[in-house]
Scaffold this active site. Sequence first.
Site, mmCIF file in Angstrom:
data_model
loop_
_atom_site.group_PDB
_atom_site.id
_atom_site.type_symbol
_atom_site.label_atom_id
_atom_site.label_comp_id
_atom_site.label_asym_id
_atom_site.label_seq_id
_atom_site.Cartn_x
_atom_site.Cartn_y
_atom_site.Cartn_z
ATOM 1 N N LYS A 1 -3.653 8.780 -2.687
ATOM 2 C CA LYS A 1 -2.479 8.005 -1.454
ATOM 3 C C LYS A 1 -3.054 9.056 -0.068
ATOM 4 O O LYS A 1 -3.541 10.086 -0.103
ATOM 5 C CB LYS A 1 -1.092 8.811 -1.758
ATOM 6 C CG LYS A 1 -0.909 8.206 -3.196
ATOM 7 C CD LYS A 1 -0.333 6.745 -3.308
ATOM 8 C CE LYS A 1 0.145 6.298 -4.487
ATOM 9 N NZ LYS A 1 0.150 4.846 -4.449
ATOM 10 N N HIS B 1 -5.115 -2.859 -13.224
ATOM 11 C CA HIS B 1 -3.959 -2.529 -12.662
ATOM 12 C C HIS B 1 -3.177 -3.934 -12.590
ATOM 13 O O HIS B 1 -3.765 -5.060 -12.325
ATOM 14 C CB HIS B 1 -4.474 -2.211 -11.013
ATOM 15 C CG HIS B 1 -3.344 -1.777 -10.417
ATOM 16 N ND1 HIS B 1 -2.023 -2.565 -9.996
ATOM 17 C CD2 HIS B 1 -2.733 -0.470 -9.878
ATOM 18 C CE1 HIS B 1 -1.028 -2.033 -9.403
ATOM 19 N NE2 HIS B 1 -1.520 -0.672 -9.305
ATOM 20 N N SER C 1 2.729 5.175 -14.532
ATOM 21 C CA SER C 1 2.497 5.633 -13.055
ATOM 22 C C SER C 1 3.584 4.805 -12.328
ATOM 23 O O SER C 1 4.304 4.015 -12.699
ATOM 24 C CB SER C 1 1.352 4.876 -12.690
ATOM 25 O OG SER C 1 1.167 3.545 -12.466
ATOM 26 N N LYS D 1 -7.651 7.399 -9.317
ATOM 27 C CA LYS D 1 -7.998 5.867 -9.161
ATOM 28 C C LYS D 1 -7.708 5.222 -7.702
ATOM 29 O O LYS D 1 -7.044 5.930 -6.899
ATOM 30 C CB LYS D 1 -6.418 5.492 -9.998
ATOM 31 C CG LYS D 1 -6.080 4.138 -10.150
ATOM 32 C CD LYS D 1 -4.910 3.997 -10.954
ATOM 33 C CE LYS D 1 -4.568 2.421 -10.629
ATOM 34 N NZ LYS D 1 -4.289 2.243 -9.226
ATOM 35 N N LYS E 1 -2.807 5.028 -0.028
ATOM 36 C CA LYS E 1 -3.698 3.868 -0.503
ATOM 37 C C LYS E 1 -4.485 3.176 0.466
ATOM 38 O O LYS E 1 -5.668 2.658 0.002
ATOM 39 C CB LYS E 1 -2.773 2.768 -1.382
ATOM 40 C CG LYS E 1 -1.852 2.037 -0.636
ATOM 41 C CD LYS E 1 -0.938 0.812 -1.360
ATOM 42 C CE LYS E 1 -0.095 1.402 -2.382
ATOM 43 N NZ LYS E 1 0.430 0.445 -2.889
ATOM 44 N N HIS F 1 -1.492 -1.112 -17.085
ATOM 45 C CA HIS F 1 -0.137 -0.126 -16.627
ATOM 46 C C HIS F 1 0.983 -1.063 -17.403
ATOM 47 O O HIS F 1 1.173 -2.126 -17.470
ATOM 48 C CB HIS F 1 -0.084 -0.401 -15.106
ATOM 49 C CG HIS F 1 -0.726 0.300 -14.357
ATOM 50 N ND1 HIS F 1 -0.483 1.359 -13.566
ATOM 51 C CD2 HIS F 1 -1.922 0.060 -13.969
ATOM 52 C CE1 HIS F 1 -1.325 1.949 -12.985
ATOM 53 N NE2 HIS F 1 -2.567 1.173 -13.323
ATOM 54 N N THR G 1 -3.282 8.512 -8.338
ATOM 55 C CA THR G 1 -3.765 7.390 -7.493
ATOM 56 C C THR G 1 -3.793 8.175 -6.254
ATOM 57 O O THR G 1 -2.869 8.780 -5.558
ATOM 58 C CB THR G 1 -2.876 5.983 -7.432
ATOM 59 O OG1 THR G 1 -2.492 5.744 -8.904
ATOM 60 C CG2 THR G 1 -3.253 5.238 -6.714
#
Length: 485
Positions: free
Chosen positions: A176, A294, A379, A202, A178, A327, A174
């Site tokens: 970062k 998500h 995750s 992501k 975010k 997830h 993911t």
Amino acid sequence: MNEAVTIRGKERYKSGVMEYKKMGYWEPDYEPKDTDVIALFRVTPQDGVDPIEAAAAVAGESSTATWTVVWTDRLTAAEKYRAKCYRVDPVPNSPGQYFAYIAYDLDLFEPGSISNLTASIIGNVFGFKPLKALRLEDMRLPIAYVKTFQGPATGIVVERERMDKFGRPLLGATVKPKLGLSGRNYGRVVYEALKGGLDFTKDDENINSQPFMHWRERFQYCMEAVNKAQAQTGEIKGTYLNVTAATMEDMYERAEYAKELGSIIVMIDLVIGYTAIQSMAKWARKNDMILHLHRAGHSTYTRQRNHGVSFRVIAKWMRLAGVDHIHAGTVVGKLEGDPATTKGYYDICREDFNPMTLENGLFFDQNWASLNKLMPVASGGIHAGQMHQLLHLLGEDVVLQFGGGTIGHPMGIAAGATANRVALEAMILARNEGRDYLHEGPEILAKAAQTCTPLKAALDTWKNVTFNYESTDTPDYAPTPSVSV
């Protein structure tokens, strides 16, 4: 306590208030039909409330009942349409809590609609005053109902074919931080991570279209990064472009633009709601796109063990709804995840048939009637030093997402991605050689690090970092000789 007490005939429809257990919602002799939807609730009655009456009230309020007798019941096939609580058991080691098994006739539900199902099962009943708390623990969905749903738009098999990746977990990260990056810098993170060896990057759950980065700008820079990384590595890459927006029209517009740019995958958040999720799943199936979900917001109702909805139920609903990724917990990461419970979640996502497995929180047999399999995603707080544990606990049909474990690498993003890829391939090689990779894991990683400086730096940085907090959601069952931990 377990005897039927239903009042029948003319007295049953006499005006006034009547106990739910006397109205036909408590039927201890009832044998559930193969076509019944069965729900298991954890019921916590108010002090002084009979648990049988509380369970019958849940059955009534989630199907045909209201607070008083109504004569219009006689205009329906009332005996058929009433939900029937047929079993109430004390929850082991939880005084004052009871498992209530409730059967619903299939005709109570609109085919292929999660919204309609949930309007009954988790509707007004969760605010019912005679209950201190109520939790939906599990459901048995009959084949006749399962077959009315599309199921995952792409499925694990076709996703692997599309990605040309076999025999190992997929790797992701993911982006970062975010929030706050410009489109150009966001795309740079994507490029470095994919170039370094990841399969996916992501968007996070709350990156949509904000003043610092418009969605169209993000999509353009991300797909430029994907295309460049693919050209350099010769591998198929992807980035989950979050199309979550205020309206379905906006989401369709964003998804169509992602497709035009060449993306193979789009992403949505759980908070968009069940109807929107099913709508996007139908779009993904029609447009040959992978759909990542998500689970943003789920812990507001899944985490507390006495009230809300278990995530195992959410996983079942999402497999029906048609998402391709969800997830589902990491076990060793920073987010909630009891090992036995998490295994149950993963089995729901990946198996054609789930046998009743109480130690994993699965209370019913569940046949998925040839629906595609759903790829679970791990995750949150995982890093290369845990690779042997992750492979052992989660298997190979999983996406391992190392966000901080990639972008937080001391040598940079590409090095972080390389560290994760080398760690994974070393562990897969050891597994394929028949080695005890779980117990030899640290040794296998140390040896691989001798020829991979990024992996050595990752192991030195995060060492044995883990998040060992007691889970708030563990299976409740009474161990027997045939069911033991």
